[in-house]
Design an enzyme around this catalytic site. Structure first.
Site, mmCIF file in Angstrom:
data_model
loop_
_atom_site.group_PDB
_atom_site.id
_atom_site.type_symbol
_atom_site.label_atom_id
_atom_site.label_comp_id
_atom_site.label_asym_id
_atom_site.label_seq_id
_atom_site.Cartn_x
_atom_site.Cartn_y
_atom_site.Cartn_z
ATOM 1 N N GLY A 47 -0.928 -44.407 69.533
ATOM 2 C CA GLY A 47 -1.720 -45.576 69.187
ATOM 3 C C GLY A 47 -2.384 -46.146 70.418
ATOM 4 O O GLY A 47 -2.018 -45.817 71.548
ATOM 5 N N GLN A 52 -6.562 -52.607 75.698
ATOM 6 C CA GLN A 52 -6.095 -51.672 76.721
ATOM 7 C C GLN A 52 -7.248 -51.022 77.489
ATOM 8 O O GLN A 52 -7.037 -50.469 78.561
ATOM 9 C CB GLN A 52 -5.210 -50.585 76.096
ATOM 10 N N CYS A 96 4.280 -47.407 77.028
ATOM 11 C CA CYS A 96 2.920 -47.897 76.799
ATOM 12 C C CYS A 96 1.982 -47.246 77.802
ATOM 13 O O CYS A 96 2.330 -47.068 78.957
ATOM 14 C CB CYS A 96 2.917 -49.421 76.969
ATOM 15 N N LEU A 97 0.770 -46.914 77.329
ATOM 16 C CA LEU A 97 -0.244 -46.380 78.243
ATOM 17 C C LEU A 97 -0.527 -47.361 79.372
ATOM 18 O O LEU A 97 -0.900 -46.953 80.470
ATOM 19 C CB LEU A 97 -1.551 -46.115 77.475
ATOM 20 N N HIS A 138 3.562 -52.496 67.773
ATOM 21 C CA HIS A 138 3.292 -52.374 69.212
ATOM 22 C C HIS A 138 1.803 -52.638 69.486
ATOM 23 O O HIS A 138 1.442 -53.390 70.396
ATOM 24 C CB HIS A 138 3.691 -50.970 69.678
ATOM 25 N N GLU A 139 0.932 -52.027 68.667
ATOM 26 C CA GLU A 139 -0.507 -52.158 68.911
ATOM 27 C C GLU A 139 -1.011 -53.558 68.572
ATOM 28 O O GLU A 139 -1.849 -54.107 69.282
ATOM 29 C CB GLU A 139 -1.288 -51.094 68.118
ATOM 30 N N HIS A 142 -0.598 -55.976 71.282
ATOM 31 C CA HIS A 142 -1.642 -55.946 72.314
ATOM 32 C C HIS A 142 -2.772 -56.923 71.982
ATOM 33 O O HIS A 142 -3.370 -57.513 72.877
ATOM 34 C CB HIS A 142 -2.232 -54.535 72.440
HETATM 35 ZN ZN LIG Z 1 0.922 -50.273 74.466
#
Ligand SMILES: [Zn+2]
Lengths: 166, 173
Positions: A47, A52, A96-97, A138-139, A142
């Protein structure tokens, strides 16, 4: 299409609340395509959320299809997503990225109902559970300026049991 | 060239240990890496990665005034390790049972045979003095897959040790 650089903690833009999308136009769809390309370029990400890549709009892409052991809806572009109901809680491991080389255990709702719009403004509604529900939470975090590290309950162990396999 | 050291500090728990130790390290020009610190049976135990320009003896001398004044034992080792070397666990195992001799060795022996590489182990003794309860949580890598570990758990359960396993599936998003 272009892969955009992924912002990493402690970049301030990751802490801002994203604004709702108002125009469901070609510019939106181009930005979604970039977002997806960025997600696919990453290390096995399931995701990604617009903030991000420094895009301050309420857009996420999730794709839990790589976990066929869990029910999932495949690739989803969710614009202005809203969790309207949730149930249960479960601990799971997240990374997480935007937070490279760190993972931790986070409590999430086990099941949820989510409403959103697609890239053309059509309404969407999904029931999700397990891994896919975790990705969605999670997304969407953000979009509200939250990272999983704000919610880590334990770096190294479950505080309580998840599914017990006997 | 600064290197990494593992600083071990152990002793009777009292308030202020972490603050005083880390202040001394900071003032001495050390960089801190990852750490595990916890209270075990009334003692406080610290394992701390320290990056430092000098050698082990000088690092030990830097910390010594603090540990001496707090009555703590200390130990310094130069290590090859560095940051950003994480290995992700793919399985979590919880073992619990009445606190009897050999439960740890017995359980982890069975897991090792089933291909478990332990990355983290924490255990506690709960219950009461008359009826102690032992609980252990392990995270590790199932080097031979989950199936042999499931069989190991099955055997432990037949012996009256409660054990459960959860695959850890790390989400990256
Ligand atoms: Zn993340």
């Amino acid at each position: 299409m272009a892969v955009r650089p992924v912002l990493t903690f402690p970049d301030e833009s990751l802490k801002r609340t994203a604004e709702p999308v108002e125009a469901f136009d070609d510019a939106l769809r181009r930005a979604v395509a970039d977002l997806e390309e960025t997600m696919r370029a990453g290390p096995a990400a399931v995701g990604i959320a617009a903030p991000q890549v420094g895009w301050g709009r309420r857009v996420v892409i999730i794709d839990a299809s790589a976990r066929p052991q869990w029910p999932n809806h495949g690739r989803l572009v969710l614009v202005n997503p809203e969790i309207v109901a949730w149930e249960g809680s479960v601990v799971g491991r997240e990374g997480c990225l935007s937070v490279p080389d760190y993972t931790g255990n986070v409590v999430r709702a086990e099941r949820l109902t989510l409403e959103a719009f697609d890239e053309r403004g059509g309404p969407l509604r999904y029931e999700m559970e397990g891994f896919e529900a975790r990705v969605a939470q999670h997304e969407i975090d953000h979009l509200n300026g939250l990272l999983f590290i704000d919610r880590v309950v334990s770096r190294r162990k479950d505080l309580f049991r998840r599914k017990v396999y006997r | 060239m600064s290197g990494w050291f593992m600083l071990t500090v152990v002793g009777e728990d009292r308030p202020g240990i972490v603050a005083r130790l880390t202040a001394a390290l900071y003032d001495g020009g050390c960089n801190l890496g990852e750490a595990s610190m916890l209270r075990l049976g009334g003692n406080f135990a610290i394992l701390l990665m320290v990056q430092w320009e000098g050698g082990a003896a000088r690092l030990a001398a830097l910390v010594e005034p603090v540990t001496r004044s707090l009555g703590l034992a200390q130990h310094v080792d130069r290590i090859e390790g560095r940051l950003h070397q994480h290995v992700e666990p793919d399985v979590g195992i919880t073992v619990s049972g009445s606190d009897r001799a050999g439960i740890v060795a017995h359980a982890v022996g069975a897991f090792a045979e089933a291909g478990l590489n332990i990355l983290n182990l924490e255990s506690g003794v709960g219950g009461s003095a008359e009826r102690p309860l032992y609980i252990m949580h392990i995270e590790g890598q199932a080097l031979e897959g989950i199936a042999p570990l499931r069989s190991a758990l099955e055997i432990l359960r037949r012996e009256g040790i409660d054990a459960s396993l959860t695959p850890i599936d790390t989400l990256i998003g």
